[in-house]
Design an enzyme around this catalytic site. Structure first.
Site, PDB file in Angstrom:
ATOM      1  N   LYS A 182       3.634  13.547 -11.713  1.00 57.22           N
ATOM      2  CA  LYS A 182       4.766  12.808 -11.140  1.00 57.22           C
ATOM      3  C   LYS A 182       6.087  13.332 -11.686  1.00 57.22           C
ATOM      4  O   LYS A 182       7.088  13.363 -10.971  1.00 57.22           O
ATOM      5  CB  LYS A 182       4.655  11.303 -11.423  1.00 57.22           C
ATOM      6  CG  LYS A 182       3.460  10.654 -10.788  1.00 57.22           C
ATOM      7  CD  LYS A 182       3.800  10.015  -9.464  1.00 57.22           C
ATOM      8  CE  LYS A 182       2.549   9.872  -8.662  1.00 57.22           C
ATOM      9  NZ  LYS A 182       2.243   9.024  -7.716  1.00 57.22           N
ATOM     10  N   LYS A 196      -0.804   8.080  -0.562  1.00 63.03           N
ATOM     11  CA  LYS A 196       0.228   7.388   0.216  1.00 63.03           C
ATOM     12  C   LYS A 196       1.527   8.180   0.259  1.00 63.03           C
ATOM     13  O   LYS A 196       2.305   8.055   1.173  1.00 63.03           O
ATOM     14  CB  LYS A 196       0.537   6.026  -0.424  1.00 63.03           C
ATOM     15  CG  LYS A 196      -0.529   4.990  -0.214  1.00 63.03           C
ATOM     16  CD  LYS A 196      -0.244   3.726  -1.013  1.00 63.03           C
ATOM     17  CE  LYS A 196      -0.713   3.827  -2.449  1.00 63.03           C
ATOM     18  NZ  LYS A 196      -0.697   2.598  -3.206  1.00 63.03           N
ATOM     19  N   LYS A 235      -6.262  14.907  -3.162  1.00 64.02           N
ATOM     20  CA  LYS A 235      -6.568  13.492  -2.923  1.00 64.02           C
ATOM     21  C   LYS A 235      -5.737  12.946  -1.751  1.00 64.02           C
ATOM     22  O   LYS A 235      -4.595  13.359  -1.564  1.00 64.02           O
ATOM     23  CB  LYS A 235      -6.318  12.739  -4.243  1.00 64.02           C
ATOM     24  CG  LYS A 235      -5.516  11.488  -4.176  1.00 64.02           C
ATOM     25  CD  LYS A 235      -5.393  10.811  -5.517  1.00 64.02           C
ATOM     26  CE  LYS A 235      -4.117   9.974  -5.506  1.00 64.02           C
ATOM     27  NZ  LYS A 235      -3.915   9.111  -6.636  1.00 64.02           N
TER      28      LYS A 235
HETATM   29  P1  TYM Z   1      -2.687   3.223  -6.516  1.00 63.37           P
HETATM   30  O1  TYM Z   1      -1.825   2.255  -5.799  1.00 63.37           O
HETATM   31  O2  TYM Z   1      -2.257   4.636  -6.614  1.00 63.37           O
HETATM   32  O3  TYM Z   1      -4.129   3.236  -5.913  1.00 63.37           O
HETATM   33  C1  TYM Z   1      -4.854   2.031  -5.751  1.00 63.37           C
HETATM   34  C2  TYM Z   1      -6.330   2.227  -6.001  1.00 63.37           C
HETATM   35  O4  TYM Z   1      -6.903   3.126  -5.068  1.00 63.37           O
HETATM   36  C3  TYM Z   1      -7.534   4.211  -5.724  1.00 63.37           C
HETATM   37  N1  TYM Z   1      -7.268   5.413  -4.910  1.00 63.37           N
HETATM   38  C4  TYM Z   1      -8.205   6.261  -4.494  1.00 63.37           C
HETATM   39  N2  TYM Z   1      -9.531   6.306  -4.690  1.00 63.37           N
HETATM   40  C5  TYM Z   1     -10.217   7.315  -4.108  1.00 63.37           C
HETATM   41  N3  TYM Z   1      -9.635   8.286  -3.361  1.00 63.37           N
HETATM   42  C6  TYM Z   1      -8.292   8.280  -3.138  1.00 63.37           C
HETATM   43  N4  TYM Z   1      -7.734   9.216  -2.386  1.00 63.37           N
HETATM   44  C7  TYM Z   1      -7.520   7.236  -3.724  1.00 63.37           C
HETATM   45  N5  TYM Z   1      -6.194   6.938  -3.701  1.00 63.37           N
HETATM   46  C8  TYM Z   1      -6.059   5.815  -4.449  1.00 63.37           C
HETATM   47  C9  TYM Z   1      -6.872   4.284  -7.099  1.00 63.37           C
HETATM   48  O5  TYM Z   1      -7.728   4.876  -8.039  1.00 63.37           O
HETATM   49  C10 TYM Z   1      -6.637   2.813  -7.392  1.00 63.37           C
HETATM   50  O6  TYM Z   1      -7.811   2.200  -7.883  1.00 63.37           O
HETATM   51  N6  TYM Z   1      -1.861   2.273 -11.280  1.00 63.37           N
HETATM   52  C11 TYM Z   1      -2.618   1.827 -10.145  1.00 63.37           C
HETATM   53  C12 TYM Z   1      -2.298   0.391  -9.756  1.00 63.37           C
HETATM   54  C13 TYM Z   1      -2.449  -0.583 -10.875  1.00 63.37           C
HETATM   55  C14 TYM Z   1      -3.665  -1.035 -11.443  1.00 63.37           C
HETATM   56  C15 TYM Z   1      -3.281  -1.957 -12.468  1.00 63.37           C
HETATM   57  C16 TYM Z   1      -5.007  -0.734 -11.203  1.00 63.37           C
HETATM   58  C17 TYM Z   1      -1.434  -1.216 -11.515  1.00 63.37           C
HETATM   59  N7  TYM Z   1      -1.933  -2.035 -12.468  1.00 63.37           N
HETATM   60  C18 TYM Z   1      -4.256  -2.583 -13.246  1.00 63.37           C
HETATM   61  C19 TYM Z   1      -5.967  -1.392 -11.986  1.00 63.37           C
HETATM   62  C20 TYM Z   1      -5.586  -2.288 -12.990  1.00 63.37           C
HETATM   63  C21 TYM Z   1      -2.253   2.718  -8.986  1.00 63.37           C
HETATM   64  O7  TYM Z   1      -1.275   3.371  -8.968  1.00 63.37           O
HETATM   65  O8  TYM Z   1      -3.053   2.653  -7.981  1.00 63.37           O
END
Ligand code: TYM
Length: 340
Positions: free
Chosen positions: A119, A205, A202
């Site tokens: 990032k 978004k 991957k």
């Molecule tokens: P975020 O918003 O990037 O993604 C949300 C969840 O989706 C999973 N994910 C994927 N899994 C498989 N293939 C993909 N292409 C893919 N894209 C996203 C991510 O692994 C995630 O589980 N930091 C976290 C959000 C967060 C969080 C937390 C998660 C904030 N606080 C506490 C767990 C516990 C995040 O950015 O997810």
């Protein structure tokens, strides 16, 4: 009399940043797994809106996307009666615990995070403290609720390891305070759902190419078009192999959408040709998402109902969060105003 006491379920915590609609990556990597296990736990699902602030956002659009993600949580089948669904920014304890835990985290640990490295390269014009501090806020989210399990995609594994390290460090210094959480990586295990246009990356978004991702609330027409355009290879056999990342990715998606095993799908479509295979993959997505999209559209018509659900979620979350925060403050020697 312990036999009359209802057994307390273990706690599950997870969250998603409101930076766009749920897509096949976040749905299959996270929500799909949440739905399978939500009843086995007291499940708490946050909308990680504070995490989303590391990138500058248009305020009106951000608010809209955030409500929209909340409606998508409910439309997918996360149950606001049984589980706790809420917005992170509505529970001030997250930011407070994050500050405290930041004082127990080393800068070097944060600089080593792969996501920070990626990032910070992408956002070199806005290299803010939030980007570096991001995993500490995530640790606060999880530890605040004494979560036993955290179902996430494998890209969050490093953040989870850091959360565990912080919890153990704190417990060693002050005695048992936090539950040390375990990750749950669902049926994808160490795999990710990949971009439809570059299946070695991957699905994300933040990808600027709209053909690379499918949102769960897109129209059937858009879904079919994107699957037809998905990058494959020139071999024309459907097999799950490392050197066929495009086809393997479509098989992962097909399997999650249809509930069928990959071997079974390979058997059926092995020599069917990519056109037929892609039609079947596209249709499996359309069928799975149709009721979700309809429910989402219905929910978006009734903003007051969404506000009621989110208020109720925030109240329940804050009650649990405050218990942990008060305990932490006491342990580290912050004062309170209780009269003796
Ligand atoms: P975020 O918003 O990037 O993604 C949300 C969840 O989706 C999973 N994910 C994927 N899994 C498989 N293939 C993909 N292409 C893919 N894209 C996203 C991510 O692994 C995630 O589980 N930091 C976290 C959000 C967060 C969080 C937390 C998660 C904030 N606080 C506490 C767990 C516990 C995040 O950015 O997810």
């Amino acid at each position: 009399m312990t036999e009359n006491k209802p057994e307390r379920k273990p706690i599950l915590y997870s969250g998603i940043q409101p930076t766009g609609d749920l897509n096949l990556g976040t749905y299959i990597g996270a929500v799909h797994n949440w739905l399978k296990i939500q009843d086995d736990y007291l499940s708490i699902y946050g909308i990680a809106d504070l995490h989303a602030l590391t990138v500058r956002r248009n305020p009106q659009e951000f608010r809209k996307t955030t409500w929209s993600l909340f409606a998508q949580y409910v439309a997918c089948g996360l149950d606001p009666e049984k589980s706790i669904l809420y917005f992170q920014s509505h529970v001030h304890q997250h930011a407070e615990l994050s500050w405290i835990l930041g004082c127990y985290t080393y800068i070097g640990e944060l600089q080593r995070m792969t996501q920070y490295k990626d990032k910070s390269a992408q956002h070199s014009d806005n290299l803010n403290i939030g980007l570096l501090d991001y995993p500490v806020l995530m640790a606060a989210d999880i530890l605040l609720y004494q979560a036993n399990v955290v179902p996430v995609g494998v890209d969050q594994k490093q953040h989870l390891e850091l959360t565990r390290d912080i919890a153990i460090r704190f417990n060693n210094a002050y005695g048992d305070t936090f539950v040390v959480p375990e990750g749950n990586f669902g049926s994808l295990g160490d795999k990710k759902i990949c971009s439809l246009q570059d299946p070695t990356k991957k699905m994300s978004k933040s990808d600027p190419n709209p053909d690379s991702i499918i949102s769960i609330v897109e129209t059937p027409d858009q879904i079919m078009k994107k699957i037809r355009r998905a990058v494959t290879d020139s071999e024309a056999v459907v097999e799950y192999r490392e050197d066929k990342p495009g086809v393997s990715n479509l098989l992962e998606i097909f399997s999650a959408m249809s509930g069928r095993g990959i071997d079974d799908l390979v058997k059926e479509y092995h020599t069917a040709g990519y056109k037929t295979f892609k039609e079947a993959v596209g249709e499996s997505i359309v069928e799975k998402m149709r009721p979700i999209r309809e429910e989402y559209e219905r929910l978006m018509q009734d903003k007051n109902h969404l506000i009621d659900l989110a208020s109720q979620g925030a109240e329940r979350a804050a009650y649990l969060a405050e218990k942990t925060l008060a305990k932490v403050k006491r342990k580290i020697g912050l004062t309170d105003l209780k009269k003796k």
